[in-house]
Design a protein around this motif. Sequence first.
Motif, PDB file in Angstrom:
ATOM      1  N   PHE A   1       0.849  -1.184   0.000  1.00 23.88           N
ATOM      2  CA  PHE A   1       0.000   0.000   0.000  1.00 23.88           C
ATOM      3  C   PHE A   1       0.891   1.242   0.000  1.00 23.88           C
ATOM      4  CE2 PHE A   1      -2.459  -3.459   1.523  1.00 23.88           C
ATOM      5  CZ  PHE A   1      -3.778  -3.200   1.187  1.00 23.88           C
ATOM      6  N   PRO A   2       0.767   2.107  -0.992  1.00 25.70           N
ATOM      7  CA  PRO A   2       1.634   3.288  -1.070  1.00 25.70           C
ATOM      8  C   PRO A   2       1.478   4.198   0.144  1.00 25.70           C
ATOM      9  CG  PRO A   2       0.442   2.932  -3.131  1.00 25.70           C
ATOM     10  CD  PRO A   2      -0.169   2.015  -2.127  1.00 25.70           C
ATOM     11  N   ALA A   3       2.596   4.688   0.652  1.00 27.76           N
ATOM     12  CA  ALA A   3       2.574   5.629   1.767  1.00 27.76           C
ATOM     13  C   ALA A   3       2.249   7.033   1.276  1.00 27.76           C
ATOM     14  CB  ALA A   3       3.920   5.622   2.486  1.00 27.76           C
ATOM     15  N   LEU A   4       1.569   7.802   2.096  1.00 24.06           N
ATOM     16  CA  LEU A   4       1.215   9.173   1.742  1.00 24.06           C
ATOM     17  C   LEU A   4       2.437  10.083   1.855  1.00 24.06           C
ATOM     18  CD1 LEU A   4      -2.165   9.609   3.684  1.00 24.06           C
ATOM     19  CD2 LEU A   4      -1.840   8.854   1.320  1.00 24.06           C
ATOM     20  N   ASP A   5       2.554  11.026   0.926  1.00 24.60           N
ATOM     21  CA  ASP A   5       3.607  12.034   1.063  1.00 24.60           C
ATOM     22  C   ASP A   5       3.040  13.231   1.827  1.00 24.60           C
ATOM     23  OD1 ASP A   5       2.128  13.638  -0.753  1.00 24.60           O
ATOM     24  OD2 ASP A   5       3.303  12.943  -2.472  1.00 24.60           O
ATOM     25  N   ASP A   6       3.880  14.231   2.095  1.00 26.15           N
ATOM     26  CA  ASP A   6       3.457  15.368   2.907  1.00 26.15           C
ATOM     27  C   ASP A   6       2.282  16.115   2.286  1.00 26.15           C
ATOM     28  OD1 ASP A   6       5.402  14.759   4.735  1.00 26.15           O
ATOM     29  OD2 ASP A   6       6.829  16.277   4.044  1.00 26.15           O
ATOM     30  N   GLY A   7       2.284  16.245   0.979  1.00 18.11           N
ATOM     31  CA  GLY A   7       1.184  16.926   0.315  1.00 18.11           C
ATOM     32  C   GLY A   7      -0.132  16.187   0.475  1.00 18.11           C
ATOM     33  N   GLN A   8      -0.078  14.866   0.392  1.00 19.89           N
ATOM     34  CA  GLN A   8      -1.291  14.066   0.553  1.00 19.89           C
ATOM     35  C   GLN A   8      -1.794  14.108   1.991  1.00 19.89           C
ATOM     36  OE1 GLN A   8       0.618  10.549  -1.110  1.00 19.89           O
ATOM     37  NE2 GLN A   8      -0.812  10.553  -2.848  1.00 19.89           N
ATOM     38  N   ILE A   9      -0.867  14.119   2.945  1.00 16.46           N
ATOM     39  CA  ILE A   9      -1.271  14.241   4.350  1.00 16.46           C
ATOM     40  C   ILE A   9      -1.978  15.571   4.570  1.00 16.46           C
ATOM     41  CG2 ILE A   9      -0.438  14.425   6.722  1.00 16.46           C
ATOM     42  CD1 ILE A   9       1.850  12.514   5.902  1.00 16.46           C
ATOM     43  N   GLU A  10      -1.417  16.633   4.032  1.00 20.24           N
ATOM     44  CA  GLU A  10      -2.034  17.958   4.163  1.00 20.24           C
ATOM     45  C   GLU A  10      -3.443  17.952   3.558  1.00 20.24           C
ATOM     46  OE1 GLU A  10      -3.392  21.753   4.295  1.00 20.24           O
ATOM     47  OE2 GLU A  10      -1.824  20.821   5.523  1.00 20.24           O
ATOM     48  N   ALA A  11      -3.608  17.320   2.423  1.00 20.21           N
ATOM     49  CA  ALA A  11      -4.923  17.272   1.785  1.00 20.21           C
ATOM     50  C   ALA A  11      -5.926  16.509   2.653  1.00 20.21           C
ATOM     51  CB  ALA A  11      -4.810  16.635   0.406  1.00 20.21           C
ATOM     52  N   LYS A  12      -5.469  15.440   3.291  1.00 20.07           N
ATOM     53  CA  LYS A  12      -6.356  14.658   4.166  1.00 20.07           C
ATOM     54  C   LYS A  12      -6.801  15.491   5.359  1.00 20.07           C
ATOM     55  CE  LYS A  12      -6.011  10.391   2.275  1.00 20.07           C
ATOM     56  NZ  LYS A  12      -7.140   9.525   1.884  1.00 20.07           N
ATOM     57  N   ILE A  13      -5.876  16.197   5.983  1.00 24.15           N
ATOM     58  CA  ILE A  13      -6.245  17.012   7.146  1.00 24.15           C
ATOM     59  C   ILE A  13      -7.183  18.129   6.733  1.00 24.15           C
ATOM     60  CG2 ILE A  13      -5.360  18.533   8.956  1.00 24.15           C
ATOM     61  CD1 ILE A  13      -2.798  16.846   8.975  1.00 24.15           C
ATOM     62  N   ALA A  14      -6.900  18.767   5.602  1.00 24.51           N
ATOM     63  CA  ALA A  14      -7.771  19.834   5.115  1.00 24.51           C
ATOM     64  C   ALA A  14      -9.175  19.314   4.846  1.00 24.51           C
ATOM     65  CB  ALA A  14      -7.177  20.456   3.852  1.00 24.51           C
ATOM     66  N   GLN A  15      -9.272  18.114   4.283  1.00 24.18           N
ATOM     67  CA  GLN A  15     -10.593  17.540   4.017  1.00 24.18           C
ATOM     68  C   GLN A  15     -11.313  17.224   5.324  1.00 24.18           C
ATOM     69  OE1 GLN A  15     -10.843  13.710   1.947  1.00 24.18           O
ATOM     70  NE2 GLN A  15     -12.634  14.476   0.829  1.00 24.18           N
TER      71      GLN A  15
END
Length: 454
Positions: free
Chosen positions: A16-30
């Motif tokens: 399962f691909p790990a999230l990068d910093d940008g993806q983590i930020e998008a998850k928190i924003a959502q």
Amino acid sequence: MPTQVNPATGEEGKTFPALDDGQIEAKIAQAVSTYRGWRTTDYETRTDLLRKIADQYDTQREELAAIITAEMGKPIKQARAEIDKCAKGFRFYADNGPDMLKPIEKPLVSGRSVSHWLPQGPVLAIMPWNYPFWQVVRFLAPTIMAGNVGLLKHASSTPECAAMLEQMVLDAGGPAGLFQNLHISASKVAGIIDDPRVVAVTITGSEAAGIKVAEQAGHNLKKVVLELGGSDPYVVMPSADVEQAARTAVTARLQNAGQSCICGKRMIVHEDVYDRFMEIFVEGVKNIKIGDPTDEATEMGPLSSEGARNDIAQQLEKAVQQGATKLYGGDIPDKPGAWMTPAILTDIPAGAPIACEEFFGPVAMVFKIKDLDEAVAVANDIPFGLGSSVWTTDEAEQQRFIRDIEAGMTAVNQMLASDPYAPFGGVKRSGHGRELGPYGLHEFMNLKNVMLPE
């Protein structure tokens, strides 16, 4: 990048691909965006979703149980029982949540006080592999009912369980962002706790992990619930039904291959019934059916990983070096996978460091005691204080154990188990805060007091 490893065979599965910093930020924003809407939903909307999620667990029971078995080695019957418990947990909060959130009104000398339970925002959950669905559900169900939203950092060894947890919320009709799984490494957790948009943290895990999370949360003045290790006493007194206590002790110690925080790990047995208890207990441990966790007849599968198995083997060796007697077991077969036979330790010297450690695997420590005072002293002679089980029909003894055993929970004449209706949590180095029941619902809510005139 989390990768499945079947502990029964050692074979690798999905990655399962790990999230990068940008993806983590998008998850928190959502999460923040979804929270703005979810916090104002009515209770009917929340309970309806909880029931629909429970239905997902019912309809996908076999698939979900099979994933548990493949990822962490739990025997299939026990895996199904975990899924059934998850459905029960969601329905508990659907049925009882609204009453738990009713305003609390109190008269004042002048006017009145009305206290309201209000949500606070995104909560981060850091969860373990040993009950990969149930541990998350006991955070997730009250989170949804409270009007909060959830972010999950699951154990890297159970990535498909983590993915399915999020998918079932979506399939039940939950809004995107209500509950999101984060495939991330442990190194990314501190940054998420630091983020001011994340309001609180809950962790179930090791003492070491709990300390790190608590330090980080404390630095940010954030509420944290810690459900950490345990080395629960299992006390058997002369008035007990010794046969039942001994048979139940086998299950209490070896369920989930002994990988449970509330397993009965230390058997504390009165000298008057010690021999009879040991006769039944040892026979039960020897006869436990170990094998393929997909086999319906299997009672104990492999440990969660070869690393976990090797840690237990090293602890066993250390115990013997410190003077304990290995009465039985602890053998590692010459085959792939995280296999070992259950072990029993006796004659553990007073003051031996090993007596105060937690064996997170199929190892029972047995202590012979002479009276009630010694039973309490041995029960409390650990840094942990999660659960306990006491076997006695003497009412005075029961009350003494309830009062004096330093633990968050005590089961009387039965094996300790978590239940959606009852608070779950410990004291001492087992952590603080409570899950389940109304207490788990209220942990991450703002009890806002409103002062009103008469």
